[in-house]
Design an enzyme around this catalytic site. Structure first.
Site, PDB file in Angstrom:
ATOM      1  N   GLY A  19     -17.140 -27.646 -11.322  1.00  0.00           N
ATOM      2  CA  GLY A  19     -16.526 -26.571 -12.107  1.00  0.00           C
ATOM      3  C   GLY A  19     -17.560 -25.927 -13.008  1.00  0.00           C
ATOM      4  N   GLY A  64       0.091  -8.995  14.033  1.00  0.00           N
ATOM      5  CA  GLY A  64      -1.240  -9.576  13.857  1.00  0.00           C
ATOM      6  C   GLY A  64      -1.141 -11.094  13.952  1.00  0.00           C
ATOM      7  CG  ASP A 109      -2.957 -14.054   9.237  1.00  0.00           C
ATOM      8  OD1 ASP A 109      -3.579 -14.740  10.057  1.00  0.00           O
ATOM      9  OD2 ASP A 109      -3.511 -13.454   8.292  1.00  0.00           O
ATOM     10  CB  SER A 110       2.825 -11.385  10.666  1.00  0.00           C
ATOM     11  OG  SER A 110       2.512 -10.535  11.730  1.00  0.00           O
ATOM     12  CB  THR A 111       2.008 -13.382  15.815  1.00  0.00           C
ATOM     13  OG1 THR A 111       1.927 -11.961  15.835  1.00  0.00           O
ATOM     14  CG2 THR A 111       2.589 -13.872  17.119  1.00  0.00           C
ATOM     15  CD  GLU A 150      -9.957   0.018   8.110  1.00  0.00           C
ATOM     16  OE1 GLU A 150     -10.004   1.151   8.629  1.00  0.00           O
ATOM     17  OE2 GLU A 150      -9.582  -1.005   8.713  1.00  0.00           O
ATOM     18  CG  ASP A 198     -19.849  29.114  32.191  1.00  0.00           C
ATOM     19  OD1 ASP A 198     -20.881  28.417  32.145  1.00  0.00           O
ATOM     20  OD2 ASP A 198     -19.343  29.565  33.232  1.00  0.00           O
ATOM     21  CB  SER A 222       1.837  -6.541  11.165  1.00  0.00           C
ATOM     22  OG  SER A 222       0.969  -7.652  11.373  1.00  0.00           O
ATOM     23  CE  LYS A 251     -16.286  -4.958   2.157  1.00  0.00           C
ATOM     24  NZ  LYS A 251     -14.905  -5.296   2.473  1.00  0.00           N
ATOM     25  CE  LYS A 267      -7.266 -13.862  10.503  1.00  0.00           C
ATOM     26  NZ  LYS A 267      -6.183 -13.016   9.984  1.00  0.00           N
ATOM     27  CB  CYS A 317     -20.809 -31.147  -9.780  1.00  0.00           C
ATOM     28  SG  CYS A 317     -21.941 -30.133 -10.750  1.00  0.00           S
ATOM     29  CE1 TYR A 318     -16.117 -29.682 -16.804  1.00  0.00           C
ATOM     30  CE2 TYR A 318     -14.370 -30.751 -15.540  1.00  0.00           C
ATOM     31  CZ  TYR A 318     -14.835 -30.206 -16.719  1.00  0.00           C
ATOM     32  OH  TYR A 318     -14.015 -30.177 -17.827  1.00  0.00           O
ATOM     33  CG  HIS A 336     -22.112 -29.180  -5.244  1.00  0.00           C
ATOM     34  ND1 HIS A 336     -20.802 -29.017  -5.626  1.00  0.00           N
ATOM     35  CD2 HIS A 336     -22.864 -28.859  -6.321  1.00  0.00           C
ATOM     36  CE1 HIS A 336     -20.751 -28.616  -6.884  1.00  0.00           C
ATOM     37  NE2 HIS A 336     -21.994 -28.507  -7.333  1.00  0.00           N
ATOM     38  CD  GLU A 364     -18.967 -29.574  -2.580  1.00  0.00           C
ATOM     39  OE1 GLU A 364     -19.470 -30.717  -2.507  1.00  0.00           O
ATOM     40  OE2 GLU A 364     -18.777 -28.986  -3.657  1.00  0.00           O
TER      41      GLU A 364
HETATM   42  P1  XMP Z   1     -12.725  -2.695   3.659  1.00  0.00           P
HETATM   43  O1  XMP Z   1     -12.460  -1.334   4.206  1.00  0.00           O
HETATM   44  O2  XMP Z   1     -12.278  -2.848   2.246  1.00  0.00           O
HETATM   45  O3  XMP Z   1     -11.786  -3.667   4.507  1.00  0.00           O
HETATM   46  O4  XMP Z   1     -14.122  -3.155   3.875  1.00  0.00           O
HETATM   47  C1  XMP Z   1     -11.882  -5.066   4.580  1.00  0.00           C
HETATM   48  C2  XMP Z   1     -10.824  -5.566   5.548  1.00  0.00           C
HETATM   49  O5  XMP Z   1      -9.523  -5.339   5.001  1.00  0.00           O
HETATM   50  C3  XMP Z   1      -8.767  -4.490   5.846  1.00  0.00           C
HETATM   51  N1  XMP Z   1      -8.002  -3.599   4.967  1.00  0.00           N
HETATM   52  C4  XMP Z   1      -6.681  -3.740   4.731  1.00  0.00           C
HETATM   53  N2  XMP Z   1      -5.795  -4.617   5.187  1.00  0.00           N
HETATM   54  N3  XMP Z   1      -4.102  -3.552   3.939  1.00  0.00           N
HETATM   55  C5  XMP Z   1      -4.496  -4.501   4.821  1.00  0.00           C
HETATM   56  O6  XMP Z   1      -3.641  -5.278   5.254  1.00  0.00           O
HETATM   57  C6  XMP Z   1      -4.953  -2.633   3.414  1.00  0.00           C
HETATM   58  O7  XMP Z   1      -4.556  -1.789   2.623  1.00  0.00           O
HETATM   59  C7  XMP Z   1      -6.311  -2.733   3.845  1.00  0.00           C
HETATM   60  N4  XMP Z   1      -7.416  -2.012   3.560  1.00  0.00           N
HETATM   61  C8  XMP Z   1      -8.449  -2.568   4.260  1.00  0.00           C
HETATM   62  C9  XMP Z   1      -9.780  -3.783   6.718  1.00  0.00           C
HETATM   63  O8  XMP Z   1      -9.221  -3.353   7.949  1.00  0.00           O
HETATM   64  C10 XMP Z   1     -10.835  -4.843   6.888  1.00  0.00           C
HETATM   65  O9  XMP Z   1     -10.464  -5.773   7.880  1.00  0.00           O
END
Ligand code: XMP
Length: 512
Positions: A55, A225, A227-229, A510, A449, A223, A504, A368, A82-83, A169, A171
């Site tokens: 910590g 995706g 997680d939700s599935t 995005e 053309d 959705s 990034k 994940k 550690c802590y 550490h 870990e």
């Molecule tokens: P950025 O664009 O911030 O995105 O680099 C990082 C990840 O997050 C997703 N993303 C979102 N997911 N609601 C979501 O569920 C959102 O409003 C949203 N904005 C960005 C993005 O697709 C990428 O995987």
């Protein structure tokens, strides 16, 4: 069946979640809880041993978190890291001091008492240090087990009570043999069987849902995706049609996406899922809006409104499904206590207050990649389990400028071509995220053309492990060429394709 487990108490270290990861990789079930929850967590989990994490505090600091008597009264083996080591020393009358030399980075640990914790290890090993304070005087009943050049008491133990403290550490990957130390603690000192797997997690998760929900009804926004599935399948297995999922089609999904998700989840898996076609409403509210933040707000608020209206129609829902993952929990737990532990998903957060719903979070303990493993254990196909993430606001944040039906149609078609090309080239699984973006500019071109003045599509592909940082993916030129040719030839209104080569940070994944 209850699994042998280890309780990890979090004192706020940036590495706490890694302790959990390592133990689970070893097949030992464990849970990470805020250190202020020691008593409840011990009662709920009935672990075989306790690990106190590192910590950022100094044990004598005012407001520094402490383990509390429940830990020491439990009679269980304890490993302080550690802590956690300093906390242990303090609890038994040792002395801790701010180290004269902060020790950060690699160090060589020399063992002088191998014993149970260091069984099977060489007499010197590389370890990772990250601390300012250190133990100056041993607490009563403890002996030195190992040292480094800068820490005389780098590992200490009270072998009678099975208390161990280590300054480094184990870990992190910079302590290459650290996993053996954690294994020795969990399996040899605490006597845990390493019998935890995704299959057992699945059964326990189903049982836990049943116990929490009783005869109640659960609603959830799905959705499609991963997680939700995975959540929906678990709920379906646990309570059948008392789970009501809603796929809110906001009109901003990809080509044929709503139909495909309904087919997969409702037709093939039998999940009680309703399609809510709300495209008109979302598009009318987005009319004329170009500011990215405004788009997000409108979509978020409308989503809550639509979902809430559907959920209310059921009349009796008491629970809300939320696909919270472990990293979300970690971000919000701290010694400040349980009030900080709930982080609501931006899409459905408002519902909790408005409808007085209780959260059901079956993935709360998982990372994940563990969710993906659970998906496979549940029998979901690789197509679902390895789907790229798709943002809640959908294509609206990939259409720069105003979102219109026509522009959505262009982007959908271009995106579908691009993703198909990535699949055909066998690249889909290797890329963190890939998609097409429709830019708000037109450029001049020539077709046959005649001169054209049409839209530009940008292609994005990134590699990333956590989506917090990302690098652009170097797609092979032939794949780019095919995608570009097909988009320009097949998508009416597009005469130019560009490839995004920004990482990034400073860019985001995005475009809005
Ligand atoms: P950025 O664009 O911030 O995105 O680099 C990082 C990840 O997050 C997703 N993303 C979102 N997911 N609601 C979501 O569920 C959102 O409003 C949203 N904005 C960005 C993005 O697709 C990428 O995987």
């Amino acid at each position: 069946m209850r699994h042998d487990s280890i309780l990890i108490l979090d004192f706020g270290s940036q590495y706490s979640h890694l302790i959990a990861r390592r133990l689970r990789e070893l097949g030992v079930y464990c849970e990470l809880h805020a250190c202020t929850r020691a008593e409840e967590a011990l009662r709920e989990l009935q672990p075989r041993g306790i690990i106190l994490s590192g910590g950022p505090y100094s044990v004598y600091e005012e407001g520094a978190p402490h383990a509390g008597p429940a830990v020491w009264d439990s009679g269980l083996p304890v490993l302080g890291i550690c802590y956690g080591l300093q906390e242990m020393a303090l609890a038994f009358g040792g002395k801790v001091t701010a180290g004269e030399h902060r020790e950060y980075g690699h160090a060589e640990l020399t063992l002088h008492h191998p014993g149970a914790l260091f069984g099977g290890l060489p007499s010197t090993l590389q370890v990772w240090m990250s601390h300012g304070d250190k133990v100056l005087e041993l607490p009563e009943g403890f002996q030195d087990l190992a040292r480094t050049a800068n820490s005389e008491h780098a590992a200490i133990g009270d072998l009678r009570r099975n208390y161990y403290g280590i300054q480094f550490h184990p870990e992190v990957s910079h302590t290459p043999l650290g996993k053996t130390i954690l294994k020795n603690f969990a399996c040899t000192v605490c006597g845990c069987r390493a019998d935890w797997s995704m299959g057992s997690f699945m059964e326990e998760a189903i049982e836990r849902i049943r116990a929490q929900v009783g005869n109640g009804t659960v609603v959830g926004a799905i959705s499609g995706g991963v997680d939700s599935t995975v959540c929906a399948v678990l709920l379906h297995k646990a309570i059948g049609s008392r789970f009501h999922g809603f796929l809110v089609d906001h009109g901003l999904l990809r080509l044929n996406e709503a139909a495909q998700v309904m087919d997969r989840l409702r037709n093939r898996l039998g999940i009680n899922l309703t399609l809510v076609d709300a495209g008109e409403l979302f598009l009318s509210r987005l009319q004329g809006v170009t500011d990215p933040e405004k788009k997000r707000k409108i979509i978020g608020n409308t989503f809550i409104e639509v979902f809430e209206e559907e959920a209310r129609k059921l009349g009796n829902a008491k629970f809300l499904l939320q696909g919270t993952l472990y990293p979300d929990v970690i971000e919000s737990i701290s010694f400040k206590g349980p009030s900080a532990t709930i982080k609501s998903h931006h899409n459905v957060g408002g519902l909790l207050e408005n409808m007085n719903l209780q959260l059901v979070e079956p993935l709360r303990e998982l990372f994940k990649d563990e969710v993906r493993a659970l998906g496979l254990a549940l029998g979901l196909g690789e197509d679902t389990v390895y789907r790229m993430p798709f943002p809640g606001p959908g294509l609206a944040i990939r259409i720069l400028g105003e979102v219109t039906r026509e522009r959505l149609a262009i982007l959908r078609q271009a995106d579908a071509i691009y993703i198909q090309e990535l699949r055909d080239a066998g690249l889909y699984r290797h890329i963190g995220q890939a998609f097409a973006v429709l830019l708000p500019v037109k450029s001049v071109g020539v077709m046959g053309d005649s001169r054209t003045y049409e839209d530009v599509i940008a292609l994005r592909a990134v590699q990333t492990t956590d989506y917090m940082t990302a690098d652009w993916y170097p797609l092979p030129p032939e794949v780019l060429r095919r995608a570009s040719n097909r988009i320009i030839n097949e998508v009416r209104g597009v005469n130019r394709v560009v490839f995004d080569i920004s990482s990034k940070p400073p860019s985001t994944i995005e475009w809005e």
